[in-house]
Motif scaffolding. Structure first.
Motif, PDB file in Angstrom:
ATOM      1  N   GLU A 571       0.812  -1.222   0.000  1.00  0.00           N
ATOM      2  CA  GLU A 571       0.000   0.000   0.000  1.00  0.00           C
ATOM      3  C   GLU A 571       0.843   1.269   0.000  1.00  0.00           C
ATOM      4  OE1 GLU A 571      -2.877  -0.038   3.085  1.00  0.00           O
ATOM      5  OE2 GLU A 571      -3.909  -1.827   2.347  1.00  0.00           O
ATOM      6  N   ASN A 572       1.995   1.246   0.643  1.00  0.00           N
ATOM      7  CA  ASN A 572       2.832   2.446   0.655  1.00  0.00           C
ATOM      8  C   ASN A 572       4.302   2.048   0.583  1.00  0.00           C
ATOM      9  OD1 ASN A 572       3.954   2.197   3.480  1.00  0.00           O
ATOM     10  ND2 ASN A 572       1.760   2.333   3.967  1.00  0.00           N
ATOM     11  N   GLU A 573       5.150   3.030   0.351  1.00  0.00           N
ATOM     12  CA  GLU A 573       6.567   2.784   0.129  1.00  0.00           C
ATOM     13  C   GLU A 573       7.250   2.193   1.357  1.00  0.00           C
ATOM     14  OE1 GLU A 573       9.467   2.660  -2.831  1.00  0.00           O
ATOM     15  OE2 GLU A 573       7.344   3.224  -2.909  1.00  0.00           O
ATOM     16  N   ASN A 574       6.864   2.658   2.554  1.00  0.00           N
ATOM     17  CA  ASN A 574       7.489   2.142   3.773  1.00  0.00           C
ATOM     18  C   ASN A 574       7.207   0.649   3.969  1.00  0.00           C
ATOM     19  OD1 ASN A 574       8.670   4.577   4.450  1.00  0.00           O
ATOM     20  ND2 ASN A 574       6.969   5.251   5.735  1.00  0.00           N
ATOM     21  N   GLU A 575       5.945   0.253   3.712  1.00  0.00           N
ATOM     22  CA  GLU A 575       5.589  -1.162   3.823  1.00  0.00           C
ATOM     23  C   GLU A 575       6.371  -1.981   2.795  1.00  0.00           C
ATOM     24  OE1 GLU A 575       1.428  -1.796   3.443  1.00  0.00           O
ATOM     25  OE2 GLU A 575       0.991  -1.328   5.538  1.00  0.00           O
ATOM     26  N   LYS A 576       6.472  -1.445   1.582  1.00  0.00           N
ATOM     27  CA  LYS A 576       7.176  -2.145   0.514  1.00  0.00           C
ATOM     28  C   LYS A 576       8.638  -2.388   0.902  1.00  0.00           C
ATOM     29  CE  LYS A 576       6.375  -0.677  -3.622  1.00  0.00           C
ATOM     30  NZ  LYS A 576       6.421   0.160  -4.861  1.00  0.00           N
ATOM     31  N   VAL A 577       9.302  -1.352   1.415  1.00  0.00           N
ATOM     32  CA  VAL A 577      10.716  -1.481   1.778  1.00  0.00           C
ATOM     33  C   VAL A 577      10.884  -2.469   2.931  1.00  0.00           C
ATOM     34  CG1 VAL A 577      12.689  -0.254   2.756  1.00  0.00           C
ATOM     35  CG2 VAL A 577      11.386   0.783   0.895  1.00  0.00           C
ATOM     36  N   THR A 578      10.019  -2.386   3.938  1.00  0.00           N
ATOM     37  CA  THR A 578      10.102  -3.311   5.073  1.00  0.00           C
ATOM     38  C   THR A 578       9.965  -4.749   4.603  1.00  0.00           C
ATOM     39  OG1 THR A 578       9.194  -1.663   6.607  1.00  0.00           O
ATOM     40  CG2 THR A 578       9.054  -3.965   7.279  1.00  0.00           C
ATOM     41  N   ARG A 579       9.001  -5.005   3.737  1.00  0.00           N
ATOM     42  CA  ARG A 579       8.771  -6.374   3.255  1.00  0.00           C
ATOM     43  C   ARG A 579       9.916  -6.861   2.373  1.00  0.00           C
ATOM     44  NH1 ARG A 579       2.220  -5.652   2.119  1.00  0.00           N
ATOM     45  NH2 ARG A 579       1.724  -5.329   4.332  1.00  0.00           N
ATOM     46  N   LEU A 580      10.511  -5.946   1.621  1.00  0.00           N
ATOM     47  CA  LEU A 580      11.672  -6.342   0.818  1.00  0.00           C
ATOM     48  C   LEU A 580      12.858  -6.714   1.706  1.00  0.00           C
ATOM     49  CD1 LEU A 580      11.476  -3.713  -2.059  1.00  0.00           C
ATOM     50  CD2 LEU A 580      11.362  -6.206  -2.341  1.00  0.00           C
ATOM     51  N   VAL A 581      13.050  -5.966   2.787  1.00  0.00           N
ATOM     52  CA  VAL A 581      14.125  -6.290   3.720  1.00  0.00           C
ATOM     53  C   VAL A 581      13.872  -7.652   4.362  1.00  0.00           C
ATOM     54  CG1 VAL A 581      15.237  -5.644   5.894  1.00  0.00           C
ATOM     55  CG2 VAL A 581      14.760  -3.892   4.179  1.00  0.00           C
ATOM     56  N   ILE A 582      12.626  -7.908   4.748  1.00  0.00           N
ATOM     57  CA  ILE A 582      12.287  -9.205   5.344  1.00  0.00           C
ATOM     58  C   ILE A 582      12.528 -10.323   4.336  1.00  0.00           C
ATOM     59  CG2 ILE A 582      10.363 -10.633   6.153  1.00  0.00           C
ATOM     60  CD1 ILE A 582       9.233  -8.090   7.485  1.00  0.00           C
ATOM     61  N   ALA A 583      12.032 -10.148   3.106  1.00  0.00           N
ATOM     62  CA  ALA A 583      12.185 -11.176   2.078  1.00  0.00           C
ATOM     63  C   ALA A 583      13.662 -11.442   1.787  1.00  0.00           C
ATOM     64  CB  ALA A 583      11.473 -10.749   0.796  1.00  0.00           C
ATOM     65  N   ASP A 584      14.447 -10.385   1.679  1.00  0.00           N
ATOM     66  CA  ASP A 584      15.860 -10.533   1.381  1.00  0.00           C
ATOM     67  C   ASP A 584      16.570 -11.322   2.467  1.00  0.00           C
ATOM     68  OD1 ASP A 584      18.033 -10.087  -0.323  1.00  0.00           O
ATOM     69  OD2 ASP A 584      18.694  -8.329   0.809  1.00  0.00           O
ATOM     70  N   ASN A 585      16.199 -11.097   3.721  1.00  0.00           N
ATOM     71  CA  ASN A 585      16.834 -11.805   4.827  1.00  0.00           C
ATOM     72  C   ASN A 585      16.329 -13.232   4.969  1.00  0.00           C
ATOM     73  OD1 ASN A 585      18.807 -10.034   6.503  1.00  0.00           O
ATOM     74  ND2 ASN A 585      17.149  -8.657   5.921  1.00  0.00           N
ATOM     75  N   VAL A 586      15.078 -13.480   4.609  1.00  0.00           N
ATOM     76  CA  VAL A 586      14.598 -14.863   4.561  1.00  0.00           C
ATOM     77  C   VAL A 586      15.423 -15.648   3.551  1.00  0.00           C
ATOM     78  CG1 VAL A 586      12.687 -16.356   3.852  1.00  0.00           C
ATOM     79  CG2 VAL A 586      12.245 -14.408   5.365  1.00  0.00           C
ATOM     80  N   ALA A 587      15.666 -15.043   2.386  1.00  0.00           N
ATOM     81  CA  ALA A 587      16.485 -15.697   1.367  1.00  0.00           C
ATOM     82  C   ALA A 587      17.894 -15.968   1.897  1.00  0.00           C
ATOM     83  CB  ALA A 587      16.555 -14.844   0.108  1.00  0.00           C
ATOM     84  N   LYS A 588      18.454 -15.017   2.630  1.00  0.00           N
ATOM     85  CA  LYS A 588      19.798 -15.193   3.180  1.00  0.00           C
ATOM     86  C   LYS A 588      19.840 -16.353   4.169  1.00  0.00           C
ATOM     87  CE  LYS A 588      21.270 -12.404   6.394  1.00  0.00           C
ATOM     88  NZ  LYS A 588      21.692 -11.130   7.008  1.00  0.00           N
ATOM     89  N   VAL A 589      18.847 -16.426   5.042  1.00  0.00           N
ATOM     90  CA  VAL A 589      18.817 -17.507   6.025  1.00  0.00           C
ATOM     91  C   VAL A 589      18.628 -18.853   5.330  1.00  0.00           C
ATOM     92  CG1 VAL A 589      17.577 -18.466   7.996  1.00  0.00           C
ATOM     93  CG2 VAL A 589      18.039 -16.012   7.900  1.00  0.00           C
ATOM     94  N   ILE A 590      17.748 -18.892   4.319  1.00  0.00           N
ATOM     95  CA  ILE A 590      17.567 -20.136   3.552  1.00  0.00           C
ATOM     96  C   ILE A 590      18.894 -20.562   2.926  1.00  0.00           C
ATOM     97  CG2 ILE A 590      16.547 -21.103   1.455  1.00  0.00           C
ATOM     98  CD1 ILE A 590      14.001 -19.545   2.097  1.00  0.00           C
ATOM     99  N   LYS A 591      19.580 -19.623   2.310  1.00  0.00           N
ATOM    100  CA  LYS A 591      20.856 -19.949   1.658  1.00  0.00           C
ATOM    101  C   LYS A 591      21.884 -20.426   2.676  1.00  0.00           C
ATOM    102  CE  LYS A 591      24.209 -18.123  -1.663  1.00  0.00           C
ATOM    103  NZ  LYS A 591      24.543 -16.997  -2.566  1.00  0.00           N
ATOM    104  N   ASN A 592      21.984 -19.725   3.818  1.00  0.00           N
ATOM    105  CA  ASN A 592      22.938 -20.123   4.854  1.00  0.00           C
ATOM    106  C   ASN A 592      22.621 -21.515   5.397  1.00  0.00           C
ATOM    107  OD1 ASN A 592      24.229 -17.692   4.565  1.00  0.00           O
ATOM    108  ND2 ASN A 592      23.513 -16.807   6.485  1.00  0.00           N
TER     109      ASN A 592
END
Length: 605
Positions: A571-592
């Motif tokens: 809905e807004n830019e702040n939510e988008k950025v927060t979710r991208l940070v979460i998604a990026d770190n989920v990917a990092k943990v999966i990879k690790n």
């Protein structure tokens, strides 16, 4: 500071302030709140009642009020009997997410200078046959365990002991001379370990024909069936020839040694190809052809010290009846060594090479008694880690059509299995349309990653102590608790991040404390935070399956979140950025996590 540590420290202060007593850390129990109660973390107050001298509900309420006023991480609380359920403030979760984001190796602990040295032995192949499905489980478990132990801050040496001598090797040598002497790996266009494996199977087939014929004669002459078979197996000309060849080998017969070196060289070249395909390696390789000599020396040394005894037939034994076991043969009457002798020699050489604090043997559970005995003998011989050696005992791998049998040539060959998994991954991915806009080389690489990922994950997700049924068709599934499901989720997140980069969305190094965050996002952050504790648990319990199943749960939670919430169309830019940070770190943990299991994850699928 971790949220759990903030709560623990504040709880210690609360007990001191409210009840006038210091309390040790071990009395403060902070755990995840059960799903049927409100809250994120729960403080168990029952251990504190003898200090507060109040009812559980009253104690919990008093401590809860203190935490609410003195710990920024606590937003609210509720009390259920002796359980203080805490709602954590959004800013604390954002801070935790920032901590995870700032650490590329999140979940791992770097070894210190004084970290203990763990040696992990795995693979341990015989040079009379190629690696098979049982070896695959062994290698995957050994590699994953080594990676996990290193991630918990241990120094780790990965080692292999190659069974390159003994009666089984002599059988293959005899067979090659009799029936395969005009064949080489080059002439047959075949891996050397496969050629020698064919020799071993041929020996066993001819040997069986010999002893069955002898057995029939002995039965005809009046021996009962069981005694006739035992006598026939011992007296068959081929097995007699094999024993004679073993004695010649131990006496350094030049002709025997030259043939042995030639055939083993073919096998090693084949093993190296399989290890490379599996993605495993070793820091040090020992060979029983060297260690058995040291083993014989240690046995004779123990004999001189009265630790062992010699029978009238000249064989050397260890009496383990005081330990509630039996008597164990260490040297045969002809002076040749047995497996136990070789393991003693290998231990001596390793102890000389490295200051080992913990020795871990990755060997199937059919050898449980062997390692029970080895531990006692090594302790008698003075090895400081002998008594506490770890036998990482794992179950057998069965197939839908039953067990494998090496001597009958019915094993599932590791090379064929790897190739078939990659073929199936290619076929399944094609059918599901996963290869859109990829070149042939890219398709081949993704098929390799997915095929091997399916194989490794299917094996490693099962508790190593249990027997398992390996079903290749079930392993390559893009839904459920499988490697491809996890790999596809990782690739999906990487696709999202590429789209965000194309849209010029800037991902900050740190989110602001007031970044918007909802309950589902908090669950993901909390789940990611569990990774470090999961790695420690896997290392402490020698259990790679803990990592595999944690990764599946994290992946499943993310997919549910992705289903419920849009990331790029938030809905807004702040939510988008927060979710991208979460998604990026989920990917990092999966990879690790997958990296600890030796499993690659593709950037595209």
């Amino acid at each position: 500071m971790k949220i759990e540590d903030q709560i623990s420290n504040s709880a210690i202060c609360a007990v001191k302030e409210l009840y006038g007593q210091d309390v040790p850390d071990k009395m403060i129990q902070v755990q995840k709140t059960k799903s049927n109660f409100e809250g994120n973390l729960t403080l168990v107050v029952f251990p504190l009642l003898r200090i507060s001298r109040k009812k559980p509900e009253e104690t919990a309420s008093e401590i809860g009020e203190f935490l609410l006023n003195n710990c920024k991480a606590v937003a609210s609380y509720n009390v259920v009997k002796g359980f203080l359920n805490l709602n954590i403030a959004p800013a604390a979760w954002v801070g935790l997410l920032n901590d995870i984001q700032s650490d590329p190796d999140f979940g791992k602990t770097a070894p210190t200078k004084d970290a203990p040295l763990y040696m992990v032995e795995y693979s341990s192949p015989n040079t009379n046959k190629p690696l098979h499905l049982g070896h695959v489980r062994n290698n995957l478990l050994g590699w994953a365990l080594s990676q996990i132990l290193a991630a918990t801050g241990k120094k780790v040496i990965k080692t292999n002991i190659v069974n390159d001598r003994g009666i089984h090797i002599c059988k293959s040598m005899i067979a090659w001379k009799k029936w395969f002497s005009d064949e080489t790996p080059e002439s047959k266009n075949e891996k050397g370990d496969h050629l020698i494996g064919d020799c071993y199977v041929a020996f066993e087939q001819h040997y069986k024909a010999q002893w069955e014929e002898l057995k029939a004669e002995y039965v005809k002459n009046g021996l009962d069936d069981e005694k006739a078979e035992e006598k026939a197996k011992n007296e068959a000309p081929l097995i007699q020839e094999a024993h004679h060849l073993l004695v010649r080998w131990e006496n350094n017969d030049p002709e025997v040694r030259a043939l042995w070196k030639q055939l083993n060289a073919w096998v090693y070249a084949g093993f190296d190809q399989t290890y490379k395909a599996l993605g495993v390696s070793f820091d040090k390789i020992y060979y029983e052809s060297n260690t058995y000599i040291e083993g014989k020396r240690k046995v004779l040394e123990g004999l001189d010290k009265g630790l062992f005894y010699r029978k009238e037939d000249n064989s050397v034994w260890c009496d383990l009846t005081p330990e509630g076991l039996d008597q164990k043969l260490l040297l045969r009457k002809d002076g040749t060594s047995v497996y136990m002798t070789q393991d003693i020699g290998t231990a001596e050489m390793r102890f000389h090479d490295y200051p080992i604090d913990k020795m871990i043997y990755v060997v199937g559970n059919e050898q449980n008694y062997h390692f029970q005995v080895l531990s006692i003998i090594l302790d008698k011989l003075g090895f400081k880690w002998g008594k506490d050696l770890v036998h990482f005992s794992y179950g057998m791998v069965n197939l839908p059509n039953g067990r494998m049998k090496s001597r009958e040539g019915t094993v599932v060959d590791a090379d064929e299995l790897i190739a078939e998994m990659i073929r199936q991954a290619r076929k399944t991915s094609d059918e599901l349309g996963k290869f859109k806009d990829m070149t042939e080389d890219e398709k081949d690489e993704v098929a390799r990653i997915v095929g091997l990922g399916a194989l490794k994950y299917f094996i490693l997700k099962v508790d190593a102590r249990k027997d398992m049924l390996f079903n290749p068709a079930e392993s390559i599934d893009f839904n459920g608790n499988t490697g491809p499901f996890i790999q596809y989720t990782y690739a999906r997140i990487r696709s999202i991040m590429r789209k965000a980069a194309d849209q010029k969305i800037l991902i900050p190094a740190q989110l602001l404390d007031d970044a918007p965050i909802n309950d589902k996002e908090i669950q993901l952050i909390q789940k990611m935070n569990d990774f470090a504790a999961t790695v420690q648990e896997a290392g402490n319990n020698y259990n790679p399956a803990v990592i595999a199943n944690y990764t599946y749960e994290l992946t499943k939670d993310f997919n549910q979140f992705y289903h419920d919430y849009s990331i790029l169309n938030a809905e807004n830019e702040n939510e988008k950025v927060t979710r991208l940070v979460i998604a990026d770190n989920v990917a990092k943990v999966i990879k690790n996590a997958m990296n600890l299991l030796g499993i690659e994850v593709p950037e595209r699928m």
